[in-house]
Enzyme design. Structure first.
Site, mmCIF file in Angstrom:
data_model
loop_
_atom_site.group_PDB
_atom_site.id
_atom_site.type_symbol
_atom_site.label_atom_id
_atom_site.label_comp_id
_atom_site.label_asym_id
_atom_site.label_seq_id
_atom_site.Cartn_x
_atom_site.Cartn_y
_atom_site.Cartn_z
ATOM 1 N N GLU A 1 0.854 -1.204 0.000
ATOM 2 C CA GLU A 1 0.000 0.000 0.000
ATOM 3 C C GLU A 1 0.881 1.241 0.000
ATOM 4 O O GLU A 1 0.703 2.169 0.786
ATOM 5 C CB GLU A 1 -0.926 -0.006 1.221
ATOM 6 C CG GLU A 1 -1.808 -1.248 1.310
ATOM 7 C CD GLU A 1 -2.633 -1.304 2.580
ATOM 8 O OE1 GLU A 1 -2.191 -0.780 3.619
ATOM 9 O OE2 GLU A 1 -3.732 -1.875 2.543
ATOM 10 N N CYS B 1 -10.500 0.466 7.935
ATOM 11 C CA CYS B 1 -9.954 1.749 8.377
ATOM 12 C C CYS B 1 -10.563 2.920 7.624
ATOM 13 O O CYS B 1 -10.709 4.012 8.180
ATOM 14 C CB CYS B 1 -8.431 1.748 8.230
ATOM 15 S SG CYS B 1 -7.843 1.282 6.588
#
Length: 657
Positions: A322, A419
């Site tokens: 990521e 998240c």
């Protein structure tokens, strides 16, 4: 850490002093209040049918001894509850809601029962691995999780005046201060995922206890020092990994631990961690006057904004980790561009604006907000993007090539690692904090979002009523209300998307010659109650091209109007978007479609489409003779894509010279 703080910085106007009344943004704020926060409460209580299980609330109940069972979810699952509470706090700060406050208070009671006597709070280690706390900071997010709860505690105290959660998080931080440090028996280390740094500065601001600021500075200063804390920790643990049965392999740059933070030249590694770290660094630089830390913030800002950021304000181009990859590597179809990363970029930009009010920070803040952040949530408030691509072909990202599998053509109901949805909720619920700041006798207007703002400059009470037509038109109007005449400066941002600006004061032209400083038009005068300032910004349709080193966009163009980036979608233009070419001289016309996706300005043009119907079965040919056929195309704002079912999408389109 330098002990003398520099106080020559701007301060945000607080959420309590702002009331947003804006035709564009009120939809999203009301959506968060009426749909998103209730939906997310159901999700973290495992009450959304068909969505991935969360377990977040139940974990707290088990840790509190209120229920029996096993821990469920990721090691950082507690943060979903913390961010939900933080969003609730911002909603309560702007509008009382006794029912919502009661639900939050009951959750806080459960959290208090789950806290250990020494202040430690983490349901994973309480329930599942009680003997292993603080043994795997590299991977297991203990300080990150604590940081999110600290942010929630500060926000809830500011909103309600209730101290229970604040006292809980002070005990968390006090325990951390005992555990971490360079003294005998302490851990001389830091977390694998930054967040605690910025949270501790918020706690310092709320309590005035300098210990928390010094602890934040300690974690920042320790990161990247040699010998490697993460390697030593892994050795002590037998090099086991939380995430697999393999031995751990540590890539220091993934954690931004390859160099001390003041020596880092480029943004590398996990994108969310980078911008959370930078937000914390900016906070500490602001509070301590640490110029070397501020210079590191500037240097890394420049690298991100000028070499590693998508046109949408997305960051993190690589699915592996990521993460950032390398300068000018900005693929559109395999992009990661996590929603949380753009939110973190907004946090960083907002803090840099306080350190040095300069429109370049607000321009990026606006870009990320209007594009990636609100694209991360559907118009119904119940579906979310984790990854925000700039090019999508459903058959590809749902096919056998796993390099594309992280990209989704439609938003998801919930995620095991959830998240992003609560991050969107807490940002939009606190949007008022990003509109204005003050420095001395200057009021800075960063974002043109309608509403009322009240503040005091010295003994002068000032009310500003803003009416904004953005993002659809480049005009904003400010009406000043004062008890008595006063001299101050109103600084209006001139966005990077507008090449021409004009200001009227009480209907008369105000010359901007020599009045624009760091991208803000400064209007200094004696103001009287009833004075009206009108700002007019040119808002043309812009053809945007990438730096030549961005190979993925060579020969392509994107459209932007005002803060909004546009895209092509299959629903308007059919399949095979890659066959479209936009002539350089094509006439671009905007029109407002009142009933389309909540009401949007679309851009229409006549393009060319490659025709391959007669190609046959040959994979390669030398005599292509491909015909170009004129076709009408429609571009919609990027934030609005994927609200009409599954289909292709592209931001960048081939340009015909």
């Amino acid at each position: 850490m330098e002990q003398t703080a520099s106080r020559d910085h701007a301060k945000p106007v607080s959420l309590k002093q702002i009331k947003i009344q804006d035709s564009f943004w009120n939809y999203y704020i009301n959506l968060v209040r009426d749909v998103v926060v209730p939906y997310q409460w159901d999700a973290i209580n495992d009450q959304v049918e068909g969505a991935e299980r969360s377990g977040a609330v139940r974990n707290f109940k088990i840790a509190a001894g209120l229920e029996k069972g096993d821990f469920y979810g990721f090691v950082f699952q507690d943060t979903d509850v913390a961010k939900w509470l933080e969003a609730v706090a911002y909603l309560l700060e702007t509008k009382p809601d006794t029912g919502l406050e009661q639900i939050a208070d009951e959750m806080i009671d459960i959290i208090e029962k789950a806290q250990q006597p020494d202040g430690y709070l983490n349901t994973f280690y309480t329930i599942k691995e009680p003997g292993k706390k603080w043994t795997n900071l590299t991977e297991c997010h203990e300080l990150y999780t604590a940081g999110h709860m600290i942010e929630a505690g500060v926000a809830y105290y500011k909103a309600t005046g209730k101290k229970k959660l604040l006292e809980i998080v002070c005990r968390i931080a006090d325990d951390i201060a005992v555990v971490f440090g360079d003294g005998p028996g302490q851990i001389a280390g830091y977390d694998g995922h930054q967040e605690i740094e910025l949270a501790l500065v918020k706690l310092y601001e709320a309590t005035g206890d300098r210990k928390y600021l010094e602890l934040s500075s300690y974690f920042i200063d320790k990161r990247g020092q040699q010998p490697s804390f993460f390697e030593a920790e892994a050795d002590r643990r037998g090099r086991t990994s939380h995430w697999s049965n393999n031995k751990i392999h540590i890539e220091a740059d993934y954690f931004q631990a390859h160099l001390p933070v003041r020596e880092q030249e480029t943004a590398v590694g996990h994108a969310v961690r980078v911008v959370y770290m930078l937000a914390g660094m900016a906070d500490v630089a602001r509070e301590t006057g640490d110029e070397s830390l501020l210079e590191a913030c500037r240097r890394l800002w420049d690298n991100i904004a000028s070499k590693q950021m998508y046109i949408t304000g997305g960051i993190g181009s690589m699915a592996q980790g990521e993460a950032f990859s390398f300068d000018y590597d900005l693929p559109n179809d395999t992009v990661y561009s996590e929603t949380c990363a753009s939110i973190g970029l907004i946090f960083f930009a907002h803090r840099m604006l306080q350190l040095e009010p300069n429109s370049r920070y607000a321009d990026v803040m606006e870009r990320a907000l209007y594009n990636t952040v609100i694209a991360g949530m559907s118009r119904d408030g119940r579906h979310f993007f984790y990854v925000n691509p700039l090019e999508v072909t459903p058959d590809v990202c749902e096919g056998r090539n796993k390099n594309f599998n992280h990209v989704k053509p439609v938003r998801q109901e919930w995620f095991g690692c959830a998240c992003c949805p609560p991050n969107i909720a807490r940002l939009l619920a606190s949007l008022g904090e990003y509109l204005y700041s003050t420095k001395g006798n200057t009021i800075y207007s960063h974002l043109y979002i309608g509403g009322e703002m009240e503040l005091s400059l010295g003994d002068t009470k000032i009310k500003l009523h803003q009416q904004s037509n953005m993002p659809w038109a480049g005009s904003a109007r400010f009406e000043v209300t004062l008890g008595e005449p006063a001299v101050f400066t109103l600084a209006l941002r001139i966005p990077d998307w507008s090449s021409n600006a004009a200001v009227l004061i009480n209907g008369e032209a105000f010359s901007l010659a020599n009045q624009i400083v760091d991208g803000y038009a400064r209007i200094e005068r004696e103001w009287k109650s009833g004075d009206v300032v009108e700002l007019a910004l040119d808002m043309p349709i812009l053809r945007v091209r990438s730096h030549p080193l961005v190979k993925q966009n060579a020969g392509k163009v994107a459209l932007q109007r005002g803060p909004l980036v546009y895209c092509l979608e299959e629903a308007d233009n059919g399949k095979q978007l890659q066959q479209l070419l936009l002539p350089q001289d094509a006439k671009l016309e905007e029109t407002f479609e009142q009933h389309l996706i909540g009401g949007i300005q679309v851009i229409k043009a006549q393009a060319l489409k490659l025709q391959f119907e007669d190609w046959g079965t040959q994979l390669y040919r030398t005599n292509t003779d491909a015909a170009l056929e004129q076709t009408d195309v429609t571009f919609i704002p990027y934030y609005a894509w994927a609200n009409r079912g599954k289909g292709e999408m592209a931001v960048w389109v081939k340009e015909r010279l």
